[in-house]
Design an enzyme around this catalytic site. Structure first.
Site, PDB file in Angstrom:
ATOM      1  N   LYS A 231       1.002  -1.517   0.441  1.00  0.00           N
ATOM      2  CA  LYS A 231      -0.170  -0.365  -0.148  1.00  0.00           C
ATOM      3  C   LYS A 231       0.520   1.196   0.470  1.00  0.00           C
ATOM      4  O   LYS A 231       0.807   2.234  -0.343  1.00  0.00           O
ATOM      5  CB  LYS A 231      -0.805  -0.062   0.650  1.00  0.00           C
ATOM      6  CG  LYS A 231      -1.794  -0.818   1.279  1.00  0.00           C
ATOM      7  CD  LYS A 231      -2.529  -0.849   3.308  1.00  0.00           C
ATOM      8  CE  LYS A 231      -4.013  -1.965   2.626  1.00  0.00           C
ATOM      9  NZ  LYS A 231      -4.684  -1.409   3.560  1.00  0.00           N
ATOM     10  N   ASP A 356      -0.953   4.037  10.291  1.00  0.00           N
ATOM     11  CA  ASP A 356      -1.803   2.636   9.572  1.00  0.00           C
ATOM     12  C   ASP A 356      -2.968   2.047  11.128  1.00  0.00           C
ATOM     13  O   ASP A 356      -2.675   0.985  11.085  1.00  0.00           O
ATOM     14  CB  ASP A 356      -0.983   2.204   9.530  1.00  0.00           C
ATOM     15  CG  ASP A 356      -1.955   1.110   8.355  1.00  0.00           C
ATOM     16  OD1 ASP A 356      -2.335   1.880   7.697  1.00  0.00           O
ATOM     17  OD2 ASP A 356      -1.659   0.184   7.923  1.00  0.00           O
ATOM     18  N   LYS A 396      -4.041   6.573   7.566  1.00  0.00           N
ATOM     19  CA  LYS A 396      -5.478   5.362   7.403  1.00  0.00           C
ATOM     20  C   LYS A 396      -6.771   6.029   8.140  1.00  0.00           C
ATOM     21  O   LYS A 396      -6.607   6.127   9.471  1.00  0.00           O
ATOM     22  CB  LYS A 396      -5.340   4.133   7.486  1.00  0.00           C
ATOM     23  CG  LYS A 396      -6.220   3.530   7.934  1.00  0.00           C
ATOM     24  CD  LYS A 396      -6.801   1.516   7.584  1.00  0.00           C
ATOM     25  CE  LYS A 396      -5.763   1.399   8.656  1.00  0.00           C
ATOM     26  NZ  LYS A 396      -5.168  -0.206   8.523  1.00  0.00           N
TER      27      LYS A 396
END
Length: 829
Positions: A231, A356, A396
């Site tokens: 990612k 994240d 995120k």
């Protein structure tokens, strides 16, 4: 693993499928990558779908012609002639059962609809019909992605007093279906309905369908630790490598490999560390990472960094350092991490921070946004605490429907030059995961940081009450910023529509196990090529014998130079130093050794004597990246005097040959020292007092030798019996007992350096061709083997006077006055 100990990708047998809403991080170890994966317990009806259809019975079998008989015959129309003849031989007649008296079953036995481990006869309500969502018009999968930025923010950052007035306290809310300020009501309710369909579906059945339906699924983690690394690779490319190769506003690269500072980055709430593994793979020893995450099962797994040197990453857990808990919601941990990062980066802060975070919301998947609100806030707060002006932030997020979440995004929108909400193709389309990407932190954001800190204190205060912070920016201010408001609605509705289609597609793939994405393999190749990621498997790094690794690194060149010993400086060969500008000098403190690192604590030394015998470095706690070869001394450092004096063994670097696979032997000596200083800064871990330090020797110009004597003192050591001994104090206030001075020739024959009195500049002169130039000639650079075999050593032994308090003088040995006067004689500006 991540802060999300049980993210949606984990293969938990009893987990409901609606956990597509949590992070899709760590499933690769339990999933296969075939595009036609199917359960061993597929129903008979699924198997029949693969058979050729049966022909209708012959006309002779329809002689009675009655409507009832036709209806009965139609039941067998799917079977071909062969099947019907076999049944006829057994005495089968339409409308009658088998057996002597026709007592057998008259109706066809229905194919089993049993799937997976469902209970016999269980019918899942949501899978008896379609969702009435057209998912087949989804766009063609592509490796090319577009970024949409919020319009550049025009409002000024409010002051502390105004920000405090923005906070709204209210009753704690645990529902999401009425949050329609930033998304249409129809889309929101359709999304929630699509999620709810999967509540009773077995997790494994859902994962199989998801694997087959996602065209980007087989990208997985490539050769990295997990999917998170890919990612980051995905987003780094899409955002023009602004993370691993940051540039200033004029487009100038900020962190070059040969010169410039390290690339400083942070990674919070991100165990096991896939993001960091990618960054370190991309930049290797030119980067230094700092991380904070929950200790325990969700901690960083640095030992599993197969693709990158984990020795360049320093985990810190907030208050208590390595003994802290890493909980980012604790204010004292954020403050401690901020102080640690600023101390480690000379007060400048990080070039970028990655976050994240996520955690299991099993059974409450639709409330993930509400349950994660404090985690989201604290990640944003940490970014404003540790990122330098002009730096970047990536975090995120999940659904962004509530005024609280959107308010946090608005605060980032005020603090950064550009902000984007982006969902990379490596993030599964059926979940609500997306990333807020922030570019260029503006100066003067302390008021917002302090405001976020106050909000976190309030959330901790309300943790066990029915009160909550429900808004951090008033709704009328958000709506009043039309550009921001419209972008927010458009982004939410766009990602909502994508998620609805993806859920409907998975629903269809659950119902029909023959469906699969045929382009998965091609898309994987396209993406890896575009992102610059080699298409290779993840393998455990091989172990090497130190002797073989040494020969591999030096490539068999100039082997004799490794066995050379330094030439002792005396009154006879002092004339070698007449070209003063050609030399550098270093204070020695022990025997010169070659140090070879094979990764982590696998470190070996060799004294340079033939034959080469590499010995494990014992009683040392140190970690260095593999494929590193240095010229060093093992020195006992001292701090303080008398009984309170502390000792520690340290590695002092004299020169560098290979740095984590980068051969630097042919670089100029000054360049090698700069590069190894950068390397040592990257591997040093000030938060680990249990580890032995590694330092680069201070290098002096020969004409500036007198600066060394200023650093010499007579100090009492524990082992000296109360008698003062000569000590040299380094840059870090630790001292050691010097053994002498290395004098290193850095200019290669026939070149030499001289000083022009007319131009007041240094220049290079070729003694053979008589050529003169101010620019550095390539052939004048002395590579490592020349510096090593031509070095001199001035031993500060008994009778050598280098300090005014020393009284024993041997007239046959060089003293400080002898050498200094010689230098002054041959170097006159």
């Amino acid at each position: 693993m991540k802060r999300a100990a049980q993210a949606s990708d984990e293969p938990l047998k009893k987990r409901k499928t609606a956990r597509e809403e949590s992070s899709d991080e760590d499933e690769e170890s339990s999933q296969r990558t075939t595009s036609q994966d199917s359960s061993q317990s597929e129903s008979l009806s699924d198997v029949e779908d693969h058979k050729p259809s049966f022909s209708r019975p012959s006309d002779s079998q329809n002689s009675q012609g009655s409507m009832a008989h036709n209806e009965a015959s139609n039941k067998f129309a799917m079977y071909n002639n062969v099947s019907q003849k076999l049944m006829a031989k057994m005495g089968f007649r339409e409308g009658e059962g088998l057996g002597k008296y026709g007592q057998g079953r008259k109706e066809i036995v229905e194919a089993s609809t049993q799937r997976g481990r469902r209970g016999l006869g269980l019918m899942l309500k949501g899978f008896q019909g379609d969702l009435n969502v057209d998912w087949e018009d989804e766009p063609e999968p592509s490796a090319i992605e577009q970024v949409s930025w919020f319009p550049e923010s025009s409002p000024e950052i409010p002051d502390s007093d105004e920000l405090r007035d923005w906070m709204t306290i209210g009753e704690k809310k645990l529902k999401i279906d009425d949050e329609i300020e930033f998304c249409s009501e129809n889309l929101l309710h359709l999304l929630l309905r699509c999620k709810t369909v999967f509540d009773d579906l077995e997790g494994e059945e859902m994962r199989r369908a998801r694997t087959r339906s996602n065209p980007y699924e087989t990208i997985r983690g490539a050769f990295f630790l997990n999917r998170a690394a890919m990612k980051m690779a995905n987003m780094d490319h899409v955002f023009d490598y602004m993370f691993t190769n940051p540039k200033d506003s004029q487009g100038k690269v900020l962190t070059r490999d040969k010169e410039g500072e390290l690339l400083y980055f942070g990674d919070v709430c991100a165990g096991p560390g896939g993001f960091s593994e990618y960054v370190l793979w991309r930049r290797r020893w030119h980067a230094k990472g700092f991380g904070m995450t929950l200790k325990g099962a969700n901690d960083f797994k640095l030992e599993d960094f197969y693709a990158a040197p984990s020795e360049l990453f320093e985990a810190y857990y907030g208050e208590g350092g390595i003994d802290g808990d890493g909980d980012i919601t604790r204010p004292e941990n954020i403050s401690a991490f901020r102080n640690f990062v600023l101390d480690s980066t000379e007060g400048r802060g990080l070039h970028f921070l990655m976050a994240d975070g996520g955690f299991s919301v099993e059974g409450q998947e639709n409330l993930q946004e509400i349950l994660s609100k404090q985690l989201l806030l604290c990640q944003f707060l940490t970014a404003l605490s540790v990122v330098r002006p002009g730096g970047h932030f990536l975090c995120k997020t999940f659904d962004l429907f509530t005024p609280f979440s959107v308010g946090l995004i608005y605060l980032l929108y005020l603090c950064f030059e550009r902000v984007s909400l982006f969902k990379p193709v490596t993030s599964r389309p059926a979940n609500s995961e997306r990333y807020v990407v922030c570019k260029g932190l503006k100066p003067g954001t302390d008021a917002v940081r302090e405001y976020m800190f106050t909000i976190n204190l309030k959330l901790n205060q309300f943790r066990h009450s029915d009160r909550d912070v429900i808004e951090v920016v008033p709704l009328d201010i958000i709506k009043g910023d039309t550009d921001f408001f419209q972008y927010m609605i458009g982004s939410n509705e766009s990602y909502c529509a994508v998620q609805i289609k993806a859920l409907a597609k998975i629903h269809a793939y659950v119902r029909d196990t023959t469906l699969f994405e045929a382009r998965q393999a091609d898309i994987r190749k396209e993406c890896l090529k575009l992102w610059g990621i080699p298409d290779k498997a993840r393998v455990t790094p091989s172990t090497s014998d130190p002797k073989n690794k040494f020969y591999e690194l030096v490539k068999g060149s100039e082997m004799d130079s490794f066995n050379s010993r330094p030439t002792a400086l005396n009154s006879v060969n002092l004339e070698k130093l007449q070209h003063v500008l050609d030399y550098r000098c270093i204070v020695g403190g022990g025997e010169q050794l070659f140090l070879l690192a094979l990764g982590r604590s696998q470190i070996y030394t060799w004294d340079g004597k033939a034959p080469s015998r590499w010995k494990k470095l014992e009683n040392f706690k140190m970690e260095l990246p593999r494929d590193t070869l240095l010229s060093v001394e093992i020195v006992q450092e001292l701090k303080g005097e008398g009984k309170a004096q502390r000792r520690i063994n340290a590695v002092h670097v004299l020169d560098a040959l290979v740095l984590n696979g980068t051969d630097v032997r042919d670089q100029h000596f000054n360049q090698r020292i700069q590069m190894v200083e950068k390397f040592v800064k990257a591997v040093s871990k000030p938060s680990r007092p249990d580890m032995n330090p590694i330092r680069v020797k201070e290098v002096y110009r020969l004409e500036e030798m007198e600066k060394i004597f200023v650093r010499l003192e007579m100090k009492i050591t524990k082992s000296s019996g109360g008698m003062p001994r000569l000590s040299y104090t380094g840059r870090d206030d630790r001292h050691f007992l010097p053994t002498g001075l290395y004098i290193i020739k850095t200019v290669n024959d026939p070149w030499t350096m001289a000083f022009s009195k007319s131009s007041k500049r240094k220049f290079f002169y070729n003694k053979q061709t008589k050529e003169s130039t101010y620019d550095l000639p390539a052939t004048s650079v002395a590579p490592f083997y020349v510096c090593h075999q031509d070095r001199l050593f001035w031993a500060w032994e008994e009778g050598v006077r280098v300090h005014d308090s020393q009284t024993r003088i041997n007239p046959d040995k060089l003293s400080k006055d002898d050498v200094v006067s010689f230098i002054h004689k041959h170097y006159q500006q």
